[in-house]
Scaffold this motif. Sequence first.
Motif, PDB file in Angstrom:
ATOM      1  N   ASN A  91       0.855  -1.130  -0.116  1.00  0.00           N
ATOM      2  CA  ASN A  91      -0.155  -0.029   0.108  1.00  0.00           C
ATOM      3  C   ASN A  91       1.095   1.096  -0.168  1.00  0.00           C
ATOM      4  OD1 ASN A  91      -1.791   2.171   0.496  1.00  0.00           O
ATOM      5  ND2 ASN A  91      -2.717   1.172   2.530  1.00  0.00           N
ATOM      6  N   GLU A  92       0.748   1.798  -0.991  1.00  0.00           N
ATOM      7  CA  GLU A  92       1.655   3.201  -1.116  1.00  0.00           C
ATOM      8  C   GLU A  92       1.511   4.196   0.119  1.00  0.00           C
ATOM      9  OE1 GLU A  92       0.695   5.272  -4.752  1.00  0.00           O
ATOM     10  OE2 GLU A  92       1.473   3.575  -6.060  1.00  0.00           O
ATOM     11  N   GLU A  93       0.460   4.229   0.631  1.00  0.00           N
ATOM     12  CA  GLU A  93       0.178   5.140   2.027  1.00  0.00           C
ATOM     13  C   GLU A  93       0.301   4.157   3.442  1.00  0.00           C
ATOM     14  OE1 GLU A  93      -0.592   8.298   1.935  1.00  0.00           O
ATOM     15  OE2 GLU A  93      -0.301   7.942  -0.345  1.00  0.00           O
ATOM     16  N   GLY A  94       0.983   2.847   3.444  1.00  0.00           N
ATOM     17  CA  GLY A  94       1.010   1.890   4.436  1.00  0.00           C
ATOM     18  C   GLY A  94       2.193   2.593   5.538  1.00  0.00           C
ATOM     19  N   ASN A  95       1.911   2.117   6.577  1.00  0.00           N
ATOM     20  CA  ASN A  95       2.690   2.745   7.846  1.00  0.00           C
ATOM     21  C   ASN A  95       4.063   1.970   8.133  1.00  0.00           C
ATOM     22  OD1 ASN A  95       0.963   4.789   8.686  1.00  0.00           O
ATOM     23  ND2 ASN A  95      -0.314   3.298   9.806  1.00  0.00           N
ATOM     24  N   TYR A  96       4.298   1.034   7.031  1.00  0.00           N
ATOM     25  CA  TYR A  96       5.408   0.059   7.400  1.00  0.00           C
ATOM     26  C   TYR A  96       6.120  -0.003   6.045  1.00  0.00           C
ATOM     27  CZ  TYR A  96       2.804  -1.290  11.380  1.00  0.00           C
ATOM     28  OH  TYR A  96       2.080  -1.390  12.745  1.00  0.00           O
ATOM     29  N   LYS A  97       7.507   0.073   6.106  1.00  0.00           N
ATOM     30  CA  LYS A  97       8.130  -0.074   5.068  1.00  0.00           C
ATOM     31  C   LYS A  97       9.478  -0.940   5.068  1.00  0.00           C
ATOM     32  CE  LYS A  97      11.303   3.704   5.603  1.00  0.00           C
ATOM     33  NZ  LYS A  97      11.821   5.373   5.210  1.00  0.00           N
ATOM     34  N   ARG A 152       6.260   0.233   0.588  1.00  0.00           N
ATOM     35  CA  ARG A 152       5.141   0.641   1.896  1.00  0.00           C
ATOM     36  C   ARG A 152       4.139  -0.682   1.840  1.00  0.00           C
ATOM     37  NH1 ARG A 152       5.591   4.458   5.114  1.00  0.00           N
ATOM     38  NH2 ARG A 152       7.325   5.995   4.583  1.00  0.00           N
ATOM     39  N   TYR A 153       3.610  -0.905   3.124  1.00  0.00           N
ATOM     40  CA  TYR A 153       2.966  -1.992   3.242  1.00  0.00           C
ATOM     41  C   TYR A 153       1.940  -1.446   4.450  1.00  0.00           C
ATOM     42  CZ  TYR A 153       5.798  -4.953   0.900  1.00  0.00           C
ATOM     43  OH  TYR A 153       6.819  -5.578  -0.316  1.00  0.00           O
ATOM     44  N   ASP A 154       0.963  -2.175   4.546  1.00  0.00           N
ATOM     45  CA  ASP A 154      -0.180  -2.417   5.641  1.00  0.00           C
ATOM     46  C   ASP A 154       0.108  -3.633   6.453  1.00  0.00           C
ATOM     47  OD1 ASP A 154      -1.431   0.335   5.924  1.00  0.00           O
ATOM     48  OD2 ASP A 154      -2.830  -0.564   4.311  1.00  0.00           O
ATOM     49  N   VAL A 155      -0.065  -3.746   7.697  1.00  0.00           N
ATOM     50  CA  VAL A 155       0.090  -5.134   8.287  1.00  0.00           C
ATOM     51  C   VAL A 155      -1.292  -5.420   8.950  1.00  0.00           C
ATOM     52  CG1 VAL A 155       1.331  -6.535   9.857  1.00  0.00           C
ATOM     53  CG2 VAL A 155       2.452  -5.051   8.396  1.00  0.00           C
ATOM     54  N   ALA A 190      10.019 -10.504  11.107  1.00  0.00           N
ATOM     55  CA  ALA A 190       9.974 -11.335  10.033  1.00  0.00           C
ATOM     56  C   ALA A 190       9.690 -10.968   8.393  1.00  0.00           C
ATOM     57  CB  ALA A 190       9.090 -12.646  10.305  1.00  0.00           C
ATOM     58  N   TYR A 191       8.699  -9.926   8.564  1.00  0.00           N
ATOM     59  CA  TYR A 191       8.507  -9.377   7.290  1.00  0.00           C
ATOM     60  C   TYR A 191       9.768  -8.518   6.835  1.00  0.00           C
ATOM     61  CZ  TYR A 191       3.803 -11.083   7.565  1.00  0.00           C
ATOM     62  OH  TYR A 191       2.608 -11.798   7.620  1.00  0.00           O
ATOM     63  N   GLY A 192      10.575  -8.120   7.742  1.00  0.00           N
ATOM     64  CA  GLY A 192      11.458  -6.983   7.452  1.00  0.00           C
ATOM     65  C   GLY A 192      11.094  -5.573   7.153  1.00  0.00           C
ATOM     66  N   LEU A 193      10.021  -5.434   8.152  1.00  0.00           N
ATOM     67  CA  LEU A 193       9.438  -4.036   8.039  1.00  0.00           C
ATOM     68  C   LEU A 193       9.841  -3.236   9.201  1.00  0.00           C
ATOM     69  CD1 LEU A 193       5.976  -5.125   6.734  1.00  0.00           C
ATOM     70  CD2 LEU A 193       7.798  -4.287   5.368  1.00  0.00           C
ATOM     71  N   PRO A 210       5.328   5.860   9.419  1.00  0.00           N
ATOM     72  CA  PRO A 210       4.103   6.394   8.872  1.00  0.00           C
ATOM     73  C   PRO A 210       4.347   7.611   7.966  1.00  0.00           C
ATOM     74  CG  PRO A 210       3.906   6.522  11.205  1.00  0.00           C
ATOM     75  CD  PRO A 210       5.309   6.343  10.911  1.00  0.00           C
ATOM     76  N   VAL A 211       3.330   7.741   6.946  1.00  0.00           N
ATOM     77  CA  VAL A 211       3.567   8.747   5.910  1.00  0.00           C
ATOM     78  C   VAL A 211       3.115  10.039   6.322  1.00  0.00           C
ATOM     79  CG1 VAL A 211       2.581   9.190   3.631  1.00  0.00           C
ATOM     80  CG2 VAL A 211       2.844   6.845   3.925  1.00  0.00           C
TER      81      VAL A 211
END
Length: 62
Positions: A8-14, A20-23, A51-54, A58-59
Amino acid sequence: MVYKKIANEEGNYKDVNEVRYDVLEAHEAWTPQGKNVGWDEYPDMATALAAYGLTYDPVGEL
């Protein structure tokens, strides 16, 4: 708990590539394929993020 990362381009994790991602977090997730299919089981959010490497980034925040 079960977790799923969703691009998600607006996700809080990168990740290290700045993608970028949402989890998502749930006790259980019912999918058309069955219970928790496509989700990953971890004891907590911190373990899932590692584990996800995130990392939390936050944007729009400095």
